[in-house]
Motif scaffolding. Structure first.
Motif, PDB file in Angstrom:
ATOM      1  N   ARG A   1      -3.826  -0.316  -0.336  1.00 23.76           N
ATOM      2  CA  ARG A   1      -2.702   0.591  -0.080  1.00 23.76           C
ATOM      3  C   ARG A   1      -3.100   1.661   0.929  1.00 23.76           C
ATOM      4  NH1 ARG A   1      -0.766   0.640  -4.692  1.00 23.76           N
ATOM      5  NH2 ARG A   1      -2.243   2.035  -5.707  1.00 23.76           N
ATOM      6  N   HIS A   2      -4.303   2.201   0.774  1.00 20.47           N
ATOM      7  CA  HIS A   2      -4.758   3.247   1.691  1.00 20.47           C
ATOM      8  C   HIS A   2      -5.112   2.685   3.068  1.00 20.47           C
ATOM      9  CE1 HIS A   2      -4.472   6.650  -0.961  1.00 20.47           C
ATOM     10  NE2 HIS A   2      -4.984   5.895  -1.929  1.00 20.47           N
ATOM     11  N   LEU A   3      -5.718   1.500   3.111  1.00 17.79           N
ATOM     12  CA  LEU A   3      -6.009   0.877   4.410  1.00 17.79           C
ATOM     13  C   LEU A   3      -4.723   0.592   5.183  1.00 17.79           C
ATOM     14  CD1 LEU A   3      -8.876  -1.657   3.605  1.00 17.79           C
ATOM     15  CD2 LEU A   3      -9.001   0.339   5.115  1.00 17.79           C
ATOM     16  N   ILE A   4      -3.717   0.068   4.489  1.00 19.94           N
ATOM     17  CA  ILE A   4      -2.440  -0.209   5.142  1.00 19.94           C
ATOM     18  C   ILE A   4      -1.827   1.086   5.660  1.00 19.94           C
ATOM     19  CG2 ILE A   4      -0.047  -0.960   4.747  1.00 19.94           C
ATOM     20  CD1 ILE A   4      -1.255  -3.038   2.726  1.00 19.94           C
ATOM     21  N   GLY A   5      -1.809   2.116   4.829  1.00 22.31           N
ATOM     22  CA  GLY A   5      -1.249   3.399   5.245  1.00 22.31           C
ATOM     23  C   GLY A   5      -1.995   4.012   6.413  1.00 22.31           C
ATOM     24  N   MET A   6      -3.314   3.959   6.348  1.00 21.30           N
ATOM     25  CA  MET A   6      -4.131   4.525   7.424  1.00 21.30           C
ATOM     26  C   MET A   6      -3.897   3.780   8.733  1.00 21.30           C
ATOM     27  SD  MET A   6      -8.254   5.280   7.408  1.00 21.30           S
ATOM     28  CE  MET A   6      -8.393   4.098   6.124  1.00 21.30           C
ATOM     29  N   ALA A   7      -3.902   2.455   8.675  1.00 20.41           N
ATOM     30  CA  ALA A   7      -3.687   1.661   9.893  1.00 20.41           C
ATOM     31  C   ALA A   7      -2.306   1.933  10.475  1.00 20.41           C
ATOM     32  CB  ALA A   7      -3.864   0.176   9.586  1.00 20.41           C
ATOM     33  N   ARG A   8      -1.307   1.994   9.629  1.00 20.70           N
ATOM     34  CA  ARG A   8       0.056   2.270  10.114  1.00 20.70           C
ATOM     35  C   ARG A   8       0.140   3.666  10.715  1.00 20.70           C
ATOM     36  NH1 ARG A   8       4.528  -1.037   8.448  1.00 20.70           N
ATOM     37  NH2 ARG A   8       5.699   0.901   8.615  1.00 20.70           N
ATOM     38  N   ASP A   9      -0.525   4.650  10.080  1.00 22.86           N
ATOM     39  CA  ASP A   9      -0.546   6.007  10.624  1.00 22.86           C
ATOM     40  C   ASP A   9      -1.212   6.043  11.997  1.00 22.86           C
ATOM     41  OD1 ASP A   9       0.779   6.995   8.418  1.00 22.86           O
ATOM     42  OD2 ASP A   9      -1.003   7.897   7.497  1.00 22.86           O
ATOM     43  N   LEU A  10      -2.137   5.113  12.234  1.00 20.10           N
ATOM     44  CA  LEU A  10      -2.801   5.005  13.536  1.00 20.10           C
ATOM     45  C   LEU A  10      -1.972   4.176  14.525  1.00 20.10           C
ATOM     46  CD1 LEU A  10      -6.470   4.437  12.329  1.00 20.10           C
ATOM     47  CD2 LEU A  10      -5.581   6.463  13.514  1.00 20.10           C
ATOM     48  N   GLY A  11      -0.786   3.734  14.100  1.00 19.27           N
ATOM     49  CA  GLY A  11       0.096   2.969  14.970  1.00 19.27           C
ATOM     50  C   GLY A  11      -0.247   1.493  15.058  1.00 19.27           C
ATOM     51  N   MET A  12      -1.025   1.008  14.105  1.00 20.40           N
ATOM     52  CA  MET A  12      -1.451  -0.389  14.120  1.00 20.40           C
ATOM     53  C   MET A  12      -0.506  -1.258  13.294  1.00 20.40           C
ATOM     54  SD  MET A  12      -5.510   0.305  13.502  1.00 20.40           S
ATOM     55  CE  MET A  12      -6.167  -1.252  14.066  1.00 20.40           C
ATOM     56  N   THR A  13      -0.384  -2.502  13.695  1.00 17.78           N
ATOM     57  CA  THR A  13       0.299  -3.514  12.901  1.00 17.78           C
ATOM     58  C   THR A  13      -0.730  -4.076  11.931  1.00 17.78           C
ATOM     59  OG1 THR A  13       1.788  -4.090  14.715  1.00 17.78           O
ATOM     60  CG2 THR A  13       1.474  -5.753  13.000  1.00 17.78           C
ATOM     61  N   VAL A  14      -0.332  -4.236  10.668  1.00 15.40           N
ATOM     62  CA  VAL A  14      -1.252  -4.711   9.640  1.00 15.40           C
ATOM     63  C   VAL A  14      -0.886  -6.140   9.259  1.00 15.40           C
ATOM     64  CG1 VAL A  14      -2.230  -4.285   7.351  1.00 15.40           C
ATOM     65  CG2 VAL A  14      -1.481  -2.358   8.763  1.00 15.40           C
ATOM     66  N   VAL A  15      -1.894  -7.015   9.294  1.00 15.54           N
ATOM     67  CA  VAL A  15      -1.727  -8.418   8.930  1.00 15.54           C
ATOM     68  C   VAL A  15      -2.631  -8.708   7.733  1.00 15.54           C
ATOM     69  CG1 VAL A  15      -1.953 -10.817   9.702  1.00 15.54           C
ATOM     70  CG2 VAL A  15      -1.335  -9.028  11.361  1.00 15.54           C
ATOM     71  N   ALA A  16      -2.050  -9.256   6.678  1.00 15.38           N
ATOM     72  CA  ALA A  16      -2.837  -9.674   5.514  1.00 15.38           C
ATOM     73  C   ALA A  16      -3.158 -11.155   5.655  1.00 15.38           C
ATOM     74  CB  ALA A  16      -2.061  -9.429   4.224  1.00 15.38           C
ATOM     75  N   GLU A  17      -4.436 -11.494   5.563  1.00 11.67           N
ATOM     76  CA  GLU A  17      -4.871 -12.889   5.665  1.00 11.67           C
ATOM     77  C   GLU A  17      -5.068 -13.459   4.264  1.00 11.67           C
ATOM     78  OE1 GLU A  17      -7.423 -13.058   9.709  1.00 11.67           O
ATOM     79  OE2 GLU A  17      -8.452 -12.121   8.026  1.00 11.67           O
ATOM     80  N   GLY A  18      -4.816 -14.737   4.122  1.00 14.46           N
ATOM     81  CA  GLY A  18      -5.130 -15.427   2.878  1.00 14.46           C
ATOM     82  C   GLY A  18      -4.155 -15.194   1.746  1.00 14.46           C
ATOM     83  N   ILE A  19      -2.884 -14.987   2.052  1.00 13.01           N
ATOM     84  CA  ILE A  19      -1.884 -14.814   0.992  1.00 13.01           C
ATOM     85  C   ILE A  19      -1.661 -16.175   0.338  1.00 13.01           C
ATOM     86  CG2 ILE A  19       0.474 -14.137   0.429  1.00 13.01           C
ATOM     87  CD1 ILE A  19       0.421 -12.412   2.996  1.00 13.01           C
TER      88      ILE A  19
END
Length: 173
Positions: free
Chosen positions: A101-119
């Protein structure tokens, strides 16, 4: 990693774009987390020219074991791909959920698109959607398919069997 040590890397990228008549925005250079180990500052300089052309940079396999949050500040990446080892822990390890949750929030705050692998499960997909992960990859979304089959599917603008639309419109601040 060895390609990034080549002083002509930016020229190779520019020539490739020109040769294939590609828009720079359609190219993503993926750097695995392992390839960044101890080199993020050097890689930043090498990647500045392709970035100036409009090529996107992705940090792949983030969280695999050598993670450094410093990479997120040292590399001008637009995409953060969360390693499947983190996604696999969802539902089994409460700390993994907090961290993701924090990694996703941090990356988004940095303007990054977040991709989850291995769903692989509906529960993982639902958790990632509920926690604003932008994109996903994995067997839950579709099994791998041969390139010729994928090409035909995309050309026909078909649903590709059970291929799901994984991109969500995410409101960016």
């Amino acid at each position: 990693a060895h390609q990034l040590r080549d002083r002509s890397f930016a020229v190779i990228v520019a020539n490739t774009l020109r040769s294939y008549r590609m828009e720079p925005a359609s190219l993503v250079i993926e750097l695995t987390e392992n390839s960044l180990a101890g080199r993020a500052t050097d890689d930043h300089a090498v990647l500045a020219e392709p970035r100036a052309l409009g090529v996107a940079i992705a940090i792949d396999d983030f969280g695999q074991g050598y993670s450094s949050l410093g990479y997120l500040t040292q590399i001008d990446a637009q995409i953060l791909k969360l390693d499947l080892s983190l996604i696999a822990q969802l539902g089994r390890n409460a700390r993994a959920g907090v961290m993701l949750r924090h990694l996703i929030g941090m990356a988004r705050d940095l303007g990054m698109t977040v991709v989850a692998e291995g769903i692989e499960t509906e529960a993982q997909e639902n958790w990632l959607t509920a926690n604003d992960c932008d994109l996903g990859q994995g067997y839950r979304l579709h099994r791998p398919m041969p390139l010729d089959e994928l090409s035909l599917c995309l050309l026909a603008n078909a649903e590709c069997g059970d291929l799901k639309q994984t991109e969500r419109a995410a409101a960016r601040p």
